[in-house]
Design a protein around this motif. Structure first.
Motif, mmCIF file in Angstrom:
data_model
loop_
_atom_site.group_PDB
_atom_site.id
_atom_site.type_symbol
_atom_site.label_atom_id
_atom_site.label_comp_id
_atom_site.label_asym_id
_atom_site.label_seq_id
_atom_site.Cartn_x
_atom_site.Cartn_y
_atom_site.Cartn_z
ATOM 1 N N VAL A 79 0.866 -1.185 0.000
ATOM 2 C CA VAL A 79 0.000 0.000 0.000
ATOM 3 C C VAL A 79 0.900 1.232 0.000
ATOM 4 C CG1 VAL A 79 -1.887 -1.134 1.237
ATOM 5 C CG2 VAL A 79 -0.095 0.040 2.539
ATOM 6 N N GLN A 80 0.286 2.383 -0.148
ATOM 7 C CA GLN A 80 1.084 3.616 -0.085
ATOM 8 C C GLN A 80 1.639 3.779 1.321
ATOM 9 O OE1 GLN A 80 -0.805 7.079 -1.705
ATOM 10 N NE2 GLN A 80 0.496 8.498 -0.579
ATOM 11 N N PRO A 81 2.954 3.962 1.466
ATOM 12 C CA PRO A 81 3.563 4.073 2.811
ATOM 13 C C PRO A 81 3.036 5.303 3.555
ATOM 14 C CG PRO A 81 5.221 3.724 1.099
ATOM 15 C CD PRO A 81 3.938 4.039 0.389
ATOM 16 N N PRO A 82 3.015 5.240 4.892
ATOM 17 C CA PRO A 82 3.415 4.069 5.678
ATOM 18 C C PRO A 82 2.272 3.063 5.841
ATOM 19 C CG PRO A 82 2.867 5.907 7.124
ATOM 20 C CD PRO A 82 2.703 6.421 5.728
ATOM 21 N N ALA A 83 2.615 1.774 5.744
ATOM 22 C CA ALA A 83 1.646 0.712 6.021
ATOM 23 C C ALA A 83 1.533 0.595 7.541
ATOM 24 C CB ALA A 83 2.128 -0.604 5.423
ATOM 25 N N VAL A 84 0.325 0.729 8.074
ATOM 26 C CA VAL A 84 0.127 0.697 9.535
ATOM 27 C C VAL A 84 -0.271 -0.707 9.973
ATOM 28 C CG1 VAL A 84 -1.140 1.663 11.487
ATOM 29 C CG2 VAL A 84 -0.580 3.112 9.525
ATOM 30 N N ILE A 85 0.424 -1.209 11.009
ATOM 31 C CA ILE A 85 0.087 -2.503 11.606
ATOM 32 C C ILE A 85 -0.348 -2.237 13.046
ATOM 33 C CG2 ILE A 85 0.939 -4.789 12.264
ATOM 34 C CD1 ILE A 85 3.064 -4.510 10.065
ATOM 35 N N LEU A 86 -1.579 -2.622 13.374
ATOM 36 C CA LEU A 86 -2.130 -2.423 14.713
ATOM 37 C C LEU A 86 -2.037 -3.728 15.495
ATOM 38 C CD1 LEU A 86 -3.681 -0.209 16.405
ATOM 39 C CD2 LEU A 86 -5.784 -1.349 15.674
ATOM 40 N N MET A 87 -1.423 -3.665 16.680
ATOM 41 C CA MET A 87 -1.248 -4.854 17.529
ATOM 42 C C MET A 87 -2.295 -4.848 18.632
ATOM 43 S SD MET A 87 1.435 -5.963 15.931
ATOM 44 C CE MET A 87 2.309 -7.190 16.896
ATOM 45 N N ALA A 88 -3.091 -5.907 18.723
ATOM 46 C CA ALA A 88 -4.143 -6.009 19.739
ATOM 47 C C ALA A 88 -3.940 -7.271 20.570
ATOM 48 C CB ALA A 88 -5.517 -6.047 19.071
ATOM 49 N N GLY A 89 -4.502 -7.287 21.772
ATOM 50 C CA GLY A 89 -4.393 -8.481 22.614
ATOM 51 C C GLY A 89 -4.552 -8.166 24.082
ATOM 52 N N LEU A 90 -4.610 -9.215 24.907
ATOM 53 C CA LEU A 90 -4.753 -9.046 26.347
ATOM 54 C C LEU A 90 -3.420 -8.694 26.983
ATOM 55 C CD1 LEU A 90 -7.063 -12.083 27.257
ATOM 56 C CD2 LEU A 90 -7.728 -9.718 26.811
ATOM 57 N N GLN A 91 -3.479 -8.161 28.199
ATOM 58 C CA GLN A 91 -2.258 -7.846 28.946
ATOM 59 C C GLN A 91 -1.512 -9.139 29.241
ATOM 60 O OE1 GLN A 91 -2.747 -4.911 32.103
ATOM 61 N NE2 GLN A 91 -1.278 -6.022 33.348
ATOM 62 N N GLY A 92 -0.194 -9.097 29.049
ATOM 63 C CA GLY A 92 0.618 -10.283 29.345
ATOM 64 C C GLY A 92 0.758 -11.255 28.188
ATOM 65 N N SER A 93 0.118 -10.920 27.055
ATOM 66 C CA SER A 93 0.196 -11.835 25.910
ATOM 67 C C SER A 93 1.510 -11.695 25.146
ATOM 68 C CB SER A 93 -0.974 -11.587 24.956
ATOM 69 O OG SER A 93 -0.937 -10.266 24.452
ATOM 70 N N GLY A 94 2.236 -10.619 25.395
ATOM 71 C CA GLY A 94 3.519 -10.409 24.722
ATOM 72 C C GLY A 94 3.436 -9.438 23.554
ATOM 73 N N LYS A 95 2.462 -8.503 23.605
ATOM 74 C CA LYS A 95 2.270 -7.549 22.498
ATOM 75 C C LYS A 95 3.494 -6.667 22.268
ATOM 76 C CE LYS A 95 -1.326 -5.136 23.496
ATOM 77 N NZ LYS A 95 -1.357 -5.744 24.830
ATOM 78 N N THR A 96 4.029 -6.105 23.344
ATOM 79 C CA THR A 96 5.135 -5.153 23.189
ATOM 80 C C THR A 96 6.381 -5.838 22.635
ATOM 81 O OG1 THR A 96 4.242 -3.859 25.030
ATOM 82 C CG2 THR A 96 6.525 -3.427 24.402
ATOM 83 N N THR A 97 6.702 -7.009 23.184
ATOM 84 C CA THR A 97 7.853 -7.764 22.676
ATOM 85 C C THR A 97 7.626 -8.173 21.230
ATOM 86 O OG1 THR A 97 8.144 -8.645 24.910
ATOM 87 C CG2 THR A 97 9.378 -9.717 23.164
ATOM 88 N N THR A 98 6.397 -8.590 20.912
ATOM 89 C CA THR A 98 6.084 -9.006 19.544
ATOM 90 C C THR A 98 6.170 -7.821 18.580
ATOM 91 O OG1 THR A 98 4.643 -10.764 20.376
ATOM 92 C CG2 THR A 98 4.346 -10.126 18.085
ATOM 93 N N THR A 99 5.792 -6.626 19.048
ATOM 94 C CA THR A 99 5.927 -5.417 18.225
ATOM 95 C C THR A 99 7.390 -5.227 17.807
ATOM 96 O OG1 THR A 99 4.045 -4.338 19.317
ATOM 97 C CG2 THR A 99 5.634 -2.897 18.214
ATOM 98 N N ALA A 100 8.298 -5.386 18.779
ATOM 99 C CA ALA A 100 9.732 -5.245 18.487
ATOM 100 C C ALA A 100 10.220 -6.376 17.570
ATOM 101 C CB ALA A 100 10.527 -5.235 19.790
ATOM 102 N N LYS A 101 9.763 -7.591 17.829
ATOM 103 C CA LYS A 101 10.172 -8.735 16.997
ATOM 104 C C LYS A 101 9.740 -8.532 15.544
ATOM 105 C CE LYS A 101 9.927 -12.416 20.514
ATOM 106 N NZ LYS A 101 9.195 -13.649 20.905
ATOM 107 N N LEU A 102 8.510 -8.061 15.377
ATOM 108 C CA LEU A 102 7.989 -7.842 14.032
ATOM 109 C C LEU A 102 8.744 -6.715 13.329
ATOM 110 C CD1 LEU A 102 5.901 -8.636 11.922
ATOM 111 C CD2 LEU A 102 4.265 -7.098 13.026
ATOM 112 N N ALA A 103 9.058 -5.669 14.087
ATOM 113 C CA ALA A 103 9.827 -4.557 13.514
ATOM 114 C C ALA A 103 11.190 -5.049 13.030
ATOM 115 C CB ALA A 103 10.000 -3.449 14.560
ATOM 116 N N ARG A 104 11.820 -5.890 13.837
ATOM 117 C CA ARG A 104 13.138 -6.425 13.452
ATOM 118 C C ARG A 104 13.021 -7.317 12.211
ATOM 119 N NH1 ARG A 104 17.505 -9.856 17.180
ATOM 120 N NH2 ARG A 104 18.789 -10.525 15.426
ATOM 121 N N LEU A 105 11.994 -8.165 12.174
ATOM 122 C CA LEU A 105 11.807 -9.062 11.031
ATOM 123 C C LEU A 105 11.601 -8.257 9.739
ATOM 124 C CD1 LEU A 105 9.792 -12.329 10.916
ATOM 125 C CD2 LEU A 105 9.244 -10.560 9.252
#
Length: 453
Positions: free
Chosen positions: A97-123
């Motif tokens: 899509v036209q940049p920036p492509a936005v990815i929204l992370m959803a989930g319960l507390q303790g599911s690992g959203k913040t760490t997964t956000t960083a992992k996905l950014a690195r990937l």
């Protein structure tokens, strides 16, 4: 992951050996075992019922090909149905899509959203060469904002600041504006989680979704919650137009039921598996490869891909050339190889992907662990450059010094030297007879007793 299910399914198939064809009689007991294996793996009951029904329909009365046993025929059917349940193929992120492509992370507390956000950014940065920015809209937990800032610094992606006093929608809108002005390819928005699904939480994330119009809305869920993972994903999917699911802590879940339930209950694909705490521990979800792992056939494709990404090809070529010229395999070479194994996720990750590992006794698997790799590297690091290049120099007093410097015992140093000597002899076969002789010579010589070649 899936250890329990793999063990039960392999035992079930063994019972069919010696049968000429699959019949109503011999399939009934087998399907009962498969049903129990799936339920013990915490697969949702409706998913189990439909799965068993389809396997039975395909298996009954099927003539077994001359080259196959009924056990192998059933494995083929179960493998096909596992792939069908989890989705036919990997569904990648839609970022065209036209940049920036936005990815929204959803989930319960303790599911690992913040760490997964960083992992996905690195990937996205490393494998897809994307220019990535991240922002936290979790104003209720200031530690989450700080955590994402720290992780962003580690992986060297842009962190857009936010604070606890701001409105989450205002943060997201400002971040999107900045991402546009700075020409970022992707903006990943980390959102607040709650301890359970509630109306306020859903209303807030719906407002966020409207404000940033994400191309991907990923639901992050802890796979160790089993059936609850699929049910929670369904609740979120009813409130948000989810595009996919990320299963976290998959390396700690021996049952793996969530992976088999999420797709069928939500209708949304699993896009990634979180396989550890490190920022590199995120794998694209390939149903056919996961099915292969469940049935104890390994995942060689993922292993090859990981090796291609993580192994330093120049260093590997230099080692091969060195061995071909007849020069010795010294302790510096061994340290380099151990480091490469760590980069590929450690021994646990490698063993999980190797075919036949389901038949290796649990006690043997535990001997080959990442702590042992770390201990071996620490011992080699405690040696002088001369000792690493010429291991024959290492005698009594040197062994005591090396042990003290690495926080180990002299017997640990002795064990390492013995393993190195065995591996060094095996490596000589490389220059004399190629890979076949090398593999035979290496049998039983790897750390912790070796892997079955």
């Amino acid at each position: 992951m899936f250890e329990n299910l793999t063990e039960r399914l392999q035992g079930t198939v063994k019972r069919l050996r010696g049968q000429a064809r699959i019949t109503e009689d011999n399939i009934q007991e087998t399907l009962r075992e498969v049903r129990m294996a799936l339920l013990e793996a915490d697969v949702a009951l409706p998913v189990v019922r439909e799965f068993i029904s389809r396997v039975k329909e395909r298996a009954l009365g099927q003539e077994v090909l001359s080259s196959l046993t009924p056990g192998q025929a059933l494995i083929k059917i179960v493998n096909d149905e596992l792939i069908s349940v989890m989705g036919q193929a990997n569904e990648s992120l839609q970022l065209n899509v036209q940049p920036p492509a936005v990815i929204l992370m959803a989930g319960l507390q303790g599911s690992g959203k913040t760490t997964t956000t960083a992992k996905l950014a690195r990937l996205l940065k490393e494998r897809h060469k994307k220019n990535v920015a991240v922002v936290s809209c979790d104003v209720y937990r200031p530690a989450a904002i700080k955590q994402l800032e720290t992780l962003a610094g580690e992986i060297d992606v842009e962190f857009i600041p936010s604070s606890g006093g701001e409105d989450p929608v205002a943060i997201a809108s400002r971040a999107l504006d900045q991402a546009r002005k700075k020409f970022f390819d992707v903006l990943i928005v980390d959102t607040a989680g709650r301890l359970h699904v509630d109306a306020d939480m859903m209303a807030e994330i719906q407002r966020l979704h409207t404000a940033v119009s994400p191309v991907e809305t990923l639901f992050v869920v802890d796979s160790m919650t089993g059936q609850d993972a699929a049910n929670t994903a369904k609740a979120f999917n009813d409130a948000l137009p989810l595009t996919g699911v990320v299963l976290t802590k998959a390396d700690g879940d021996a049952r793996g039921g969530a992976a088999l339930s999420v797709r069928q209950i939500t209708g949304k694909p699993i896009k990634f598996l979180g396989m550890g705490e490190k920022t590199g521990a995120l794998e694209p979800f390939h149903p056919e490869r996961v099915a292969s792992r469940i049935l104890g056939m390994g995942d060689v494709l993922s292993l090859v891909e990981e090796a291609t990404r993580q192994v330093d090809q120049d260093k590997a070529a230099k080692l091969a050339k060195k061995l071909k010229t007849g020069k010795g395999f010294n302790l510096e070479d061994l340290r380099e190889q151990l480091g490469q194994m760590q980069k590929m996720g450690g021994m646990a990750s490698l063993m999980d992907k190797l075919p036949g590992m389901g038949q290796v006794p649990e006690a043997a698997k535990k001997q080959v662990n990442d702590k042992e790799l770390g201990r071996m590297i620490a011992i080699i690091n405690s040696m002088t450059p001369g000792e690493r290049r010429h291991p024959d120099l290492i005698k009594g007093s040197r062994k005591r010094r090396i042990a003290a410097g690495s926080g180990t015992q002299v017997q640990d140093v002795n064990r390492l030297l013995k393993q190195h000597l065995q591996m060094s002899k095996a490596m000589k076969q490389f220059s004399k007879g190629g890979m076949g002789k090398l593999m035979r010579a290496m049998k039983g010589k790897l750390p912790g007793g070796g892997l079955p070649f």
